[in-house]
Write an enzyme that holds these catalytic residues in place. Structure first.
Site, mmCIF file in Angstrom:
data_model
loop_
_atom_site.group_PDB
_atom_site.id
_atom_site.type_symbol
_atom_site.label_atom_id
_atom_site.label_comp_id
_atom_site.label_asym_id
_atom_site.label_seq_id
_atom_site.Cartn_x
_atom_site.Cartn_y
_atom_site.Cartn_z
ATOM 1 N N HIS A 269 35.585 39.010 46.918
ATOM 2 C CA HIS A 269 36.670 39.980 46.892
ATOM 3 C C HIS A 269 37.964 39.397 46.366
ATOM 4 C CE1 HIS A 269 35.878 37.841 50.537
ATOM 5 N NE2 HIS A 269 34.965 38.702 50.847
ATOM 6 N N CYS A 270 37.966 38.122 45.951
ATOM 7 C CA CYS A 270 39.203 37.484 45.491
ATOM 8 C C CYS A 270 39.139 37.068 44.028
ATOM 9 C CB CYS A 270 39.516 36.261 46.365
ATOM 10 S SG CYS A 270 39.969 36.668 48.070
ATOM 11 N N ILE A 271 38.345 36.070 43.724
ATOM 12 C CA ILE A 271 38.364 35.463 42.392
ATOM 13 C C ILE A 271 37.978 36.451 41.287
ATOM 14 C CG2 ILE A 271 37.615 33.513 41.000
ATOM 15 C CD1 ILE A 271 39.289 32.892 43.514
#
Length: 433
Positions: A269-271
């Site tokens: 859900h970030c990178i």
């Protein structure tokens, strides 16, 4: 808002909006610190799963959930109006990207609008969701002002980006520093005091925009270095070298170097998402960021590269792609979690199936999966079946790979290029996603 001394939240009521991989641990940390917590989520299914304890958490947080659920200071509700009864509100909703890799602010905008609608004087509102620089002012400060509430006087607003490493017991939120940027000095102090018991330390910055950019910088840094690690790993392969020993040798330098390791791509859900918020915003002001754009494109193309390698390895062993029996070990985006969001495994499975392969996967944390290859179920005993190729994608601690050391074992493609098959994954601190 109520006075908090040295991070003492006892007696406070805190509403946590969004109970996903960030919101739930945040709610449990605040409850454990003594606050009364109202957990708000629009998904009844998520609320039922939390009530049953059927959620993907570290053992420490499962214990916190059991303790909180047994008491009277932890309440779950889908009712967004409950924020009006809280001393503080923490917003922890997802900020994905759409099919064009542009920010999807649907959930964030809706959550902020609801919080603003029900905000009351004296309340602290803390946004934790990663977004573009200026989000806190656009979605909270200005709408509150339009309601007649002066920020830093009538209500208090801050941005404090989440720092959660799912599945990593060494990087729990309680052991991780936290950034806080308030929309004024009173807002900064209030937010820092609220979050103090949930972090190893709190670092305050000048304003929400500084904290917003810091979060984007953190994850863009990781995305660029992951792309570099994959590119140099391919270079090592071309030169007849194993990349991991080279990385470990370079990492003996005590300054100017941080080890990143090759892998099948980026997931979670970030990178795969956060750096696109930065590129999207920079595009609006015509500020080029070619290095970042190239790195993101390389990361997006990595699963296709792995698929090509798998097909090449089948060909080298005189196995036609059509009908080849290919097993993927691990489909979660990282070790120790059951999360398949943006997992490279989905694209790898779909690519191999499109080439005609008969694909399957082994991942005890993910019992079933929907892919471009259709619905698949976890294969619990892969050693009892014959495979033309095994692809090591995400190796969990629960995986037993000793059968791949046998003389008659199938060919193995290790997407993380760690060398000889090992029964356990590399340490969770290694950055691969």
């Amino acid at each position: 808002m109520k006075y908090m001394s040295n991070g003492d939240v006892t007696g406070l009521t805190v509403a946590v909006v969004g109970l996903g991989y960030v919101g739930l641990p945040t709610a449990l940390a605040l409850s454990d610190a003594g606050a009364t917590v109202i957990g708000i989520d629009s998904s009844p299914a998520r609320l039922r799963a939390i009530a049953r304890g059927a959620v993907d958490l570290l053992p420490l947080h499962h214990a916190q959930l059991a303790c909180a659920s047994a008491g009277d200071r932890f309440r779950l509700t889908p009712d967004a109006t409950a924020v009006g009864t809280a001393d503080a509100v923490v917003i922890c909703v997802p900020t994905p990207v759409d099919a064009r890799r542009e920010p999807d602010l649907t959930a964030l905008a809706a959550a902020c609008a609801s919080v603003v609608e029900h905000a009351v004087p004296g309340q602290l509102i803390v946004l934790t969701s990663t977004s573009y620089v200026g989000t806190t002012r656009d979605l909270l400060v200005e709408p509150l002002a339009a309601r007649g509430l002066t920020v830093d006087e009538d209500v208090y607003v801050a941005f404090a980006p989440e720092r959660i490493d799912p599945g990593n017991e060494h990087h729990t939120p309680e052991r991780t520093p936290r950034l806080v940027g308030g929309a004024g000095p009173h807002s900064t102090r209030a937010a820092a005091a609220l979050l103090a018991p949930t972090a190893s330390l709190v670092r305050t910055v000048a304003d929400p925009e500084t904290a917003e950019m810091a979060k984007l910088w953190e994850n863009t840094y990781r995305a660029v270095n992951i792309a570099l690690a994959n590119e140099l790993a391919d270079a090592c392969h071309s030169l007849g070298l194993a990349p991991v020993p080279v990385i470990e040798a370079a990492a003996t330098k005590p300054y100017g170097f941080m080890p990143f390791y090759p892998g099948p791509g980026v997931g979670g859900h970030c990178i795969p998402c956060d750096p696109h918020y930065l590129l999207w915003q920079l595009g609006k002001v015509r500020q080029p960021a070619p290095l970042v754009a190239t790195a993101l494109a390389a990361n997006s193309g990595r699963p296709a590269r792995i698929t090509e390698r798998a097909l090449d390895l089948l060909a080298e062993n005189a196995v036609p792609a059509r009908g080849a029996r290919v097993l993927l070990i691990g489909v979660a985006y990282k070790e120790g979690v059951a999360d398949v969001r943006e997992s490279p495994a989905l694209e790898i499975l779909a690519g191999l199936a499109a080439a005609g392969a008969d694909v399957a996967y082994c991942d005890p944390l993910v019992p079933s999966l929907r892919t471009g290859a259709g619905p698949l179920d976890h294969v619990p005993d892969p050693h009892t079946r014959a495979w033309d190729l095994v692809v090591l994608n995400t190796v969990h601690a629960v995986h037993d790979l000793t059968w791949l050391r046998a003389a008659d074992a199938p060919p193995v493609l290790d997407t993380r290029q760690r060398g000889p098959v090992a029964p356990r994954p590399a340490p969770a601190a290694e950055v691969t996603a």
